[in-house]
Scaffold this active site. Structure first.
Site, PDB file in Angstrom:
ATOM      1  N   ASN A   7       0.877  -1.178   0.000  1.00 29.27           N
ATOM      2  CA  ASN A   7       0.000   0.000   0.000  1.00 29.27           C
ATOM      3  C   ASN A   7       0.910   1.223   0.000  1.00 29.27           C
ATOM      4  OD1 ASN A   7      -1.468   2.306   0.870  1.00 29.27           O
ATOM      5  ND2 ASN A   7      -3.052   1.008   1.763  1.00 29.27           N
ATOM      6  N   GLU A  34      -3.928   1.849  -2.922  1.00 26.36           N
ATOM      7  CA  GLU A  34      -4.004   3.298  -2.686  1.00 26.36           C
ATOM      8  C   GLU A  34      -3.068   4.073  -3.613  1.00 26.36           C
ATOM      9  OE1 GLU A  34      -5.451   5.374   1.023  1.00 26.36           O
ATOM     10  OE2 GLU A  34      -4.112   3.872   1.899  1.00 26.36           O
ATOM     11  N   ASP A 150      -3.939  -4.834   1.210  1.00 25.34           N
ATOM     12  CA  ASP A 150      -4.267  -4.205   2.487  1.00 25.34           C
ATOM     13  C   ASP A 150      -5.673  -4.648   2.866  1.00 25.34           C
ATOM     14  OD1 ASP A 150      -4.920  -2.607   4.612  1.00 25.34           O
ATOM     15  OD2 ASP A 150      -4.576  -0.694   3.581  1.00 25.34           O
ATOM     16  N   ASN A 152      -7.017  -4.280   5.850  1.00 27.09           N
ATOM     17  CA  ASN A 152      -7.593  -3.485   6.937  1.00 27.09           C
ATOM     18  C   ASN A 152      -8.236  -4.379   8.000  1.00 27.09           C
ATOM     19  OD1 ASN A 152      -7.147  -0.605   6.791  1.00 27.09           O
ATOM     20  ND2 ASN A 152      -8.255  -0.629   4.839  1.00 27.09           N
ATOM     21  N   ASP A 250       2.857   4.774   5.065  1.00 24.49           N
ATOM     22  CA  ASP A 250       2.619   4.285   6.422  1.00 24.49           C
ATOM     23  C   ASP A 250       2.535   2.753   6.454  1.00 24.49           C
ATOM     24  OD1 ASP A 250       0.263   4.513   4.989  1.00 24.49           O
ATOM     25  OD2 ASP A 250      -0.787   5.718   6.477  1.00 24.49           O
ATOM     26  N   HIS A 251       2.497   2.115   5.287  1.00 24.34           N
ATOM     27  CA  HIS A 251       2.586   0.662   5.161  1.00 24.34           C
ATOM     28  C   HIS A 251       3.968   0.289   4.640  1.00 24.34           C
ATOM     29  CE1 HIS A 251      -1.886  -0.319   5.169  1.00 24.34           C
ATOM     30  NE2 HIS A 251      -1.903   0.995   4.981  1.00 24.34           N
TER      31      HIS A 251
END
Length: 260
Positions: A7, A34, A150, A152, A250-251
């Site tokens: 991501n 993303e 991802d 989530n 952030d991943h």
């Protein structure tokens, strides 16, 4: 065959970081989430010059998934079956041709689902049921496949530094983990946990509150593999060091090696 999921949290923001990681890690295939770009604005050239075939399923400013592959791809399709009204760009499939066998790749960016309760959480759970139905259909075809991206979803408490802080979050609520377990219970293998056990393994650290410096992470980026695909796996790792580099997502990437 090395297949990664990453991501990138915006291709514009990661226009230097993504090629840097590709050059260092040399995945044969990378499934991106993303990308936050419409297809026509995605900077494919910088990736194509590195030998990748690029396929995107984009959306302006939000979501968006892509497949980069140095190996031949066939039958690229976009969108998760089951809801013709779903306009969010969260799913892409393709068949990659390995040296010995073909593998169906399913790249996904599963909805976050917050705030809970509400329509976003309802959408998340409905999306997960559609994903389960797609996995069941692929299993019936007996084609080796993996579903990576991802999710989530924090599968269990050891996948968070501070699990109590996530108890009522859409990523860790019981309904979310139950939906994830229903997917696994079709007979799929979660690649990372098939090889590595115990706490302290994360794939996401928030930009806020010094999470990276405190290693306050969660593991939400996963590979789920069909039995035939799982039999080919030789390794699965998290490229944690990427989070400490310049202008990181952030991943971080997660990857598997397949004897395919």
């Amino acid at each position: 065959m090395k297949i990664a999921t990453f991501n990138i949290n915006g291709i514009k923001a990661r226009i230097d970081a993504l090629p840097r990681w590709l050059d260092a890690a040399q995945p044969d295939v990378a499934l991106l989430q993303e990308i936050k770009s419409v297809d026509e604005n995605f900077p494919a050239e910088v990736l194509e010059e590195r030998g990748y075939n690029v396929h995107t399923h984009g959306q302006k400013s939000f979501n968006g998934v892509a497949i980069l592959s140095k190996l031949p791809l066939e039958d690229v399709t976009c969108g998760l079956p089951g809801d013709d009204t779903d306009e969010q760009a969260r799913y892409i499939e393709a068949t990659v041709m390995g040296e010995h066998t073909a593998v169906r790749l399913c790249g996904l960016y599963l909805p976050n689902g917050n705030p809970v309760p509400g329509p976003k959480y309802d959408y998340k759970l409905a999306w997960m049921e559609r994903l389960r139905q797609r996995a069941a259909a692929l299993l019936a075809e007996e084609t080796p496949f993996l579903m990576a991206g991802d999710y989530n979803i924090i599968p269990q408490a050891e996948d968070a530094k501070r699990p109590d802080a996530w108890r009522e979050d859409a990523l860790f609520r019981l309904e979310s983990r139950t939906a994830y377990r229903r997917l696994l219970n079709l007979g799929l293998t979660e690649a990372f946990r098939a090889r590595t056990h115990g706490p302290g393994h994360y794939s996401f650290w928030d930009y806020q509150a010094g999470a990276w410096n405190r290693d306050d992470g969660i593991r939400i980026d996963h590979f789920l593999m069909s039995p035939a695909c799982a039999d080919m796996m030789t390794d699965c790792q998290i490229d944690k060091q990427v989070r400490g580099e310049e202008k990181p997502s952030d991943h971080v990437p997660v990857w598997v090696d397949l004897a395919a």
